[in-house]
Design an enzyme around this catalytic site. Structure first.
Site, PDB file in Angstrom:
ATOM      1  N   GLY A 172      52.013  12.296  16.856  1.00 12.66           N
ATOM      2  CA  GLY A 172      53.117  12.701  15.973  1.00 12.66           C
ATOM      3  C   GLY A 172      53.225  12.093  14.701  1.00 12.66           C
ATOM      4  N   ASP A 190      55.929   0.754  12.504  1.00 11.97           N
ATOM      5  CA  ASP A 190      57.485   0.299  11.847  1.00 11.97           C
ATOM      6  C   ASP A 190      57.911   1.501  11.025  1.00 11.97           C
ATOM      7  OD1 ASP A 190      55.749   0.282   9.858  1.00 11.97           O
ATOM      8  OD2 ASP A 190      55.737  -1.653   9.165  1.00 11.97           O
ATOM      9  N   GLY A 191      57.182   2.831  10.913  1.00 15.98           N
ATOM     10  CA  GLY A 191      57.475   3.922  10.187  1.00 15.98           C
ATOM     11  C   GLY A 191      57.551   3.694   8.648  1.00 15.98           C
ATOM     12  N   ASP A 248      43.928  14.300  14.731  1.00 19.72           N
ATOM     13  CA  ASP A 248      45.177  14.607  14.129  1.00 19.72           C
ATOM     14  C   ASP A 248      45.039  14.602  12.683  1.00 19.72           C
ATOM     15  OD1 ASP A 248      44.260  11.629  14.816  1.00 19.72           O
ATOM     16  OD2 ASP A 248      46.048  11.164  13.821  1.00 19.72           O
TER      17      ASP A 248
END
Ligand code: AMP
Ligand code: MG
Length: 642
Positions: A164, A200-201, A343
């Site tokens: 995701g 950590d995004g 992905d």
């Protein structure tokens, strides 16, 4: 669970071997690829083409309207009332509502004028405060609540489960008022999401510069790709990688961010409902309906399997063909993605997710730009095979839908699902569809590759025999002698070949193709041997040039240097953002605080076929950036850390 993964292994290995072995020998189909060229018309370099303001730009959120949200966050209101969600499994859903993390300190480093034109945004909008706030994650349009997509994937050939968007957040879709093309906007590096897992995004400036430039460079080369609109530095935000680094956000956009991994995940969970919803969304909303999915199979592609293809088969085959074309472009231009996991493989056949990518330096088919890819899974020569491997994974996910043929819409299937008696015929049909898609993949790949290589060599027509006589021999020569893949073509373009009827002139011209890392310049050779080796190598190049000249002479006006040079320069870039250039760029922006260089490299990337870009005072610098790779920087690899 149906169908078992193994039933397609045979199809996968069979067709994989086919692509590798048969590449130079396969019968080539004469196909018209003009439609292919329409996919991406590249950047014209012209100034502003009108456009509307950010506020005026028509916006939508069809993705979140049509697909199911994370049941833990059923509405934007719930998302707004929550803390940032903790990572976890998200089931029966295509996305989670989530806002970007606000970061008041930001500096807009660059925008792509070509991207503004594609979107239909007025140039100059970047100077408005609203634009800066939007692309730094500090503003949303309230009617369009942002979201992160849910997908899974096979990483390095192994099932990795749910992945995701762990740091990418979609803002809205916008439609270019003049072209009608709709794009989904995404901020990469905008904070954590439920898909961040252990990470950590964040995205660091180094990798953001790379993604920003290469997205637009591929566009400039007319290679299907996701795009980049802006690059924003977050000076106060830091991330721990090998060292502590500054963070940034790239605003990227694409007609769709759906990947093979989007379908892998519901298939792995046996979530037929979601698979079908996603496929219907892709067919209707991404491709614009069945009418855009290509027609029935041609005989040369293996003919029709039993019965009419249903919309899911047409969809599958369109995805397969698009990916075949894109990988042919990569091979023809020496581009390597470096991490071709499912992905990172687009449902639209776009180049997608740029980490340790690279353009080829001296030609080495086993080169992988990914430092962590010890098995060379994602090396240059493996790319066509790996994309097919990924296409077989997609085939597995869609097998039930296309294997059922017209029964897929029958009331009985819709109410009671698959009957045991349907499994066998369905499996057979699905296998046959995947097998035949493999043939289509191969023929599409080869004919696109053939077309591109012919153009790169200045031929006006495609001849089947060129593959063996000119392409393969050129690649063998580059590999053996250590010649730069891209320079080879551009330097060929420069040669006054019409005046090179005698061997001596061709031997002299051969000097032109070596660089410091070519085999003849390798340390360890005594000076006398070096000279001898060089003479031998020059003769080999001269021999190839002689054959190339003969081939050109077979065509009407083939030896008209001016015409040929003009045509060859349209398809052979002078500039590519090689790893050494990007490394220098990153250092100059990050350490020296330079900004202009970013615009310069972006401009060169968007218009890679020019001879020069700026005023004469800048030509020496441009020549250096287009020139030989500094010997110590050749074949540079990157790690996955970004
Ligand atoms: P990539 O290698 O960029 O294709 O990423 C693979 C997966 O890891 C995707 O689900 C990404 O969203 C996720 N990912 C990569 N880097 C980060 C990060 N710094 N923070 C959160 N998720 C990440
Ligand atoms: Mg990815």
């Amino acid at each position: 669970m149906f169908p078992p993964q193994q039933i397609f292994q045979q199809a996968a290995t069979h067709s994989n071997r086919g692509v590798l072995r048969a590449l130079p020998r396969l019968l080539l189909l004469s196909r018209n690829f003009s439609s292919l060229m329409d996919i991406n018309t590249g950047y014209s370099g012209m100034s502003s083409k009108g456009g509307v303001t950010l506020d005026e730009l028509p916006k939508s959120h069809v993705f979140t309207d049509k697909l199911p949200p994370d049941p833990n966050v059923p509405t934007p209101q719930v998302a707004d009332s929550n803390q940032r969600p903790k990572p976890g499994l998200v089931k029966n859903a295509a996305f989670t509502w989530i806002k970007p993390e606000e970061t008041p300190d930001y500096e807009l480093l660059a925008v792509s004028p070509a991207a503004f034109d594609s979107i239909g945004l007025k140039r100059g909008e970047e100077k408005e405060e609203g634009f800066g706030k939007l692309v730094s994650g500090n503003k949303i349009f309230e009617e369009h609540y942002p979201w992160a997509q849910c997908y899974g994937g096979y990483q390095f050939g192994h099932w990795a489960g749910q992945l995701g968007d762990g740091r990418a957040i979609s803002l809205f879709e916008s439609t270019n008022p003049s072209t009608g093309v709709r794009y989904e906007w995404q901020l990469k590096g905008a904070g954590t999401t439920p898909y961040s897992r252990f990470a950590d995004g964040k995205a660091v400036l180094r990798s953001s510069i790379r993604e920003f430039i290469v997205s637009e460079a591929l566009h400039g080369l007319k290679i299907p790709t996701t795009r980049a609109l802006s690059l924003t530095l977050l000076p106060k935000k830091k991330a721990q990688r090998e060292t502590i680094e500054s963070c940034a956000i790239v605003t990227r956009f694409a007609q769709s961010w759906l990947r093979v991994g989007t379908f892998d995940l519901p298939y792995s969970r046996n979530d037929r409902n979601l698979t079908r919803k996603l496929a219907d969304y892709a067919i209707e909303e991404v491709y614009g309906g069945v009418k855009n999915l290509g027609g029935p199979r041609e005989e040369s592609d293996g003919g029709e399997p039993d019965g009419e293809p249903n919309r899911y088969e047409l969809f599958y085959r369109e995805v397969v063909r698009r990916n075949a074309r894109t990988v042919a472009y990569w091979q023809a231009y020496g581009f390597m993605n470096g991490v071709l996991n499912t992905d990172n493989t687009s449902i639209l056949g776009l180049s997608l997710d740029f980490g340790p990518f690279s353009f080829m330096d001296n030609f080495d088919p086993s080169f992988t730009p990914n430092h962590d890819d010890s098995s060379l899974r994602y090396s240059y020569r493996n790319q066509p095979t790996i994309i097919w491997w990924n296409m077989v994974r997609l085939g597995e996910s869609l097998a039930e839908l296309f294997g059922l043929g017209s029964l897929v819409d029958s009331p009985q299937y819709l109410s009671s699902g698959l009957q045991p008696s349907q499994v066998e015929p369905l499996t057979k049909r699905a296998e046959s569809i995947i097998d035949r898609a493999g043939i289509e993949y191969k023929t599409t790949f080869i004919s696109t590759y053939q077309t591109l290589m012919s153009q790169r060599l200045g031929f006006q027509t495609n001849k089947e025999i060129d593959m063996e006589n000119h392409f393969t021999t050129a690649l063998d020569l580059m590999e053996k002698l250590g010649l730069d893949f891209n320079h080879f073509f551009r330097r060929l373009a420069d040669l006054p070949i019409s005046h090179m009827g005698d061997e001596d002139s061709r031997v002299m011209a051969a000097e032109h193709f070596f660089n410091e890392n070519s085999a003849v310049n390798m340390p360890g050779l005594a000076a006398r041997d070096k000279l001898k080796e060089k003479e031998k190598a020059k003769k080999e190049i001269a021999e190839w040039l002689g054959k190339w000249r003969e081939r050109l002479a077979e065509e009407d006006g083939g030896l008209d240097d001016e015409r040929r040079q003009r045509e060859m320069k349209k398809v052979n870039p002078r500039f590519l953002p090689k790893n050494w250039v990007l490394d220098e760029l990153i250092n100059r922006v990050q350490r020296n605080g330079e900004r202009d260089i970013l615009h310069k490299i972006l401009d060169m990337s968007l218009r890679p076929f020019e001879d020069h870009w700026g005023p004469e005072s800048e030509w020496a610098e441009e020549d250096r950036l287009c020139g030989d790779v500094p010997p110590q920087d050749a074949g540079m690899q990157c790690s996955c850390s970004s």
